[in-house]
Motif scaffolding. Structure first.
Motif, PDB file in Angstrom:
ATOM      1  N   SER A 276     -19.513  48.717  60.957  1.00 37.09           N
ATOM      2  CA  SER A 276     -20.216  47.529  60.203  1.00 37.09           C
ATOM      3  C   SER A 276     -21.793  47.993  60.634  1.00 37.09           C
ATOM      4  O   SER A 276     -21.987  48.906  61.544  1.00 37.09           O
ATOM      5  CB  SER A 276     -19.908  46.145  60.497  1.00 37.09           C
TER       6      SER A 276
ATOM      7  N   LYS B 156     -23.790  44.400  50.375  1.00 37.37           N
ATOM      8  CA  LYS B 156     -23.037  44.373  51.587  1.00 37.37           C
ATOM      9  C   LYS B 156     -22.741  43.088  51.707  1.00 37.37           C
ATOM     10  O   LYS B 156     -23.311  42.085  51.166  1.00 37.37           O
ATOM     11  CB  LYS B 156     -23.722  44.895  52.445  1.00 37.37           C
TER      12      LYS B 156
ATOM     13  N   ASN C  53     -18.818  47.919  54.978  1.00 32.81           N
ATOM     14  CA  ASN C  53     -19.512  47.617  53.979  1.00 32.81           C
ATOM     15  C   ASN C  53     -20.173  45.961  54.440  1.00 32.81           C
ATOM     16  O   ASN C  53     -20.714  45.381  53.809  1.00 32.81           O
ATOM     17  CB  ASN C  53     -18.651  47.355  52.531  1.00 32.81           C
ATOM     18  N   THR C  54     -19.820  45.857  55.792  1.00 28.64           N
ATOM     19  CA  THR C  54     -20.387  44.547  56.220  1.00 28.64           C
ATOM     20  C   THR C  54     -21.800  44.702  57.171  1.00 28.64           C
ATOM     21  O   THR C  54     -21.941  45.778  57.946  1.00 28.64           O
ATOM     22  CB  THR C  54     -19.448  43.949  57.121  1.00 28.64           C
TER      23      THR C  54
END
Length: 481
Positions: free
Chosen positions: A328, A356, A434-435
């Protein structure tokens, strides 16, 4: 410090030499024992035999006191100046020392951005001048004497951060520094435990106007609503405004997020200057505008200021973008938390988190006194106005943020915890590459600091900017003014 002999100091203070030598030279100053770090210090104090014992490691030393000295306290290496009024003598010394130097002095205050703006100014000026300045966030009123005495015959300019913990703090600082240029970056809501009300806090910040004489220059944020409430009817100096609006003397337009910083065009007197400032966020543009305006007042052309500003490096934990847990992206903003800085941080999260999953982890806002509940509710309203997918709060008071965000219509997931262990366990389950996670809290909150350290992966600067930062540059995110 410019060295001073006791005979010179004694004349200034109208004091009487009752022990020691008129030829003793002073290189440092203090008014508390714990401030004494070196020999040849002038110490203003009401003293007793026990305290004298603690001074023996720092002899020779000069003591200024209004108390009668016991004969057992008359030791070799201790020079004693007896004065009628200790407090009066102290301020006579401060005013005399400041009067020895004719140089531009910039004082910076504000709810957020004051340290960054001060550091930008220091960075720009330090290319070709010897600068005296506050160190990092060291803006305590107890440090003013040491910062004043850091000015000497070689100093060409000074920039000092002046915090507000209570009404009168800016005026007190001005008694030491006598600033010729004052900056108020913005005014939010903070230190209400001593300022009591938001209105009193605005007045306390607005003391900067009274700190300047009729030849002084006051630099204000043109768009900051609370700065507009400052009473300036008695201010006789020059007012300079910075911002995006047409009323700004130094105006920013075409603001863009770029590789690890912000690009914009500075418009000043119908001329345009391309500017890059390291660090994400529109608030960073305002900090840069104030810094450029200040140094321009003392002879640094905007073109040269822009060139020097490119190499400025912000402090760690100020919206620092790092690789984090399970690939992340972490935005570590654990430097401080106010509603003003929270708004700025969430704007950055909105911009660089596009596409995101966005998580905001927020800690308690401190120094609010009886206004804690109200200000945390305001923070909840701020959160509700941003595109956060998951809100996590840590602490009893921070829970108010979450609760009020929901009351305001916040539809995303909300979690409130009292410790960071449960937060970390949750993050391990819900984050992926995708964070993007904003973690924001106070630098004195060990819970927040420990969690930030746990979820981030420190990157070496020699490896260059992270993939996330490169993607931001490629996306060319813009904000038109």
């Amino acid at each position: 410090m410019k060295p001073l002999e006791v005979r010179q100091i004694r004349t200034i203070l109208s004091g009487k030499l009752i022990h020691g030598s008129d030829e003793t030279v002073v290189h440092h100053g203090a008014y508390r024992i714990k401030q004494i770090k070196k020999k040849h210090t002038i110490f203003f104090a009401k003293i007793d035999p026990f305290s004298i014992e603690r001074l023996k490691d720092f002899l020779p030393l000069v003591l200024v006191t209004d108390r009668k000295l016991d004969k057992t306290m008359q030791i070799d290496g201790l020079t004693v100046i007896k004065v009628t009024d200790l407090d009066k003598a102290y301020w006579q010394f401060v005013h005399y020392y400041r009067s020895l130097f004719q140089l531009p002095v910039i004082a910076v205050t504000g709810t957020s951005g004051k340290t960054t703006t001060k550091e930008m100014i220091k960075h720009i000026l330090s290319f070709d001048k010897k600068i005296a300045a506050t160190i990092s966030t060291g803006n305590s009123r107890t440090a003013h004497l040491q910062y004043l005495l850091s000015i000497d015959d070689d100093t060409e300019a000074a920039v000092f951060e002046t915090a507000v913990g209570a009404p009168g703090d800016v005026l007190n600082a001005s008694e030491y520094f006598k600033p010729s240029i004052g900056i108020i970056t913005n005014i939010g809501a903070h230190h209400l435990n001593f300022c009591k009300t938001p209105e009193d806090y605005i007045k306390a910040k607005g003391e900067m106007a009274a700190a300047l004489d009729r030849n002084g220059v006051l630099i204000l944020n043109a768009e900051d609503e609370n700065s507009k409430k400052i009473d300036l009817k008695n201010f006789k100096g020059q007012i300079i405004k910075v911002g995006k609006s047409s009323s700004s003397h130094y105006k920013a337009k075409d603001i863009k997020y770029k590789n690890d910083g912000m690009e914009f065009i500075l418009v000043y007197q119908q001329k345009e200057y391309p500017i890059f400032v390291p660090g994400f966020g529109e608030h960073q543009v305002y900090n840069a505008l104030a810094a450029i305006a200040a140094v321009h007042q003392i002879g640094i052309d905007p073109t040269e200021a822009a060139l020097r500003l490119k190499t400025y490096r912000k402090f760690k934990k100020q919206l620092q973008v790092l690789e984090g847990l399970k690939g992340s992206t972490i935005i570590d903003d654990t430097w401080s938390i106010t509603t003003t800085s929270l708004e700025a941080a969430l704007q950055v999260l909105d911009e660089i988190g596009k596409g995101k999953k966005k998580i905001a982890i927020l800690g308690t806002i401190t120094d609010l006194g009886p206004w804690g509940y109200v200000i945390h509710k305001q923070a909840g309203e701020i959160v509700n106005n941003h595109n956060v997918d998951i809100l996590i709060t840590i602490g009893m008071h921070a829970k108010i943020i979450a609760e009020h965000a929901v009351e305001c219509g916040f539809k995303s997931k909300v979690y409130s915890f009292n410790n960071s262990i449960l937060v970390y366990n949750l993050l391990r389950k819900i984050v992926d590459k995708n964070t993007i996670i904003l973690i924001k809290g106070d630098m004195y909150s060990q819970t927040i600091i420990d969690l930030a350290a746990k979820i981030r992966k420190i990157q070496s600067t020699k490896n260059g900017p992270s993939t996330m930062v490169k993607n931001i540059a490629n996306n060319d995110t813009s904000q038109n003014s």
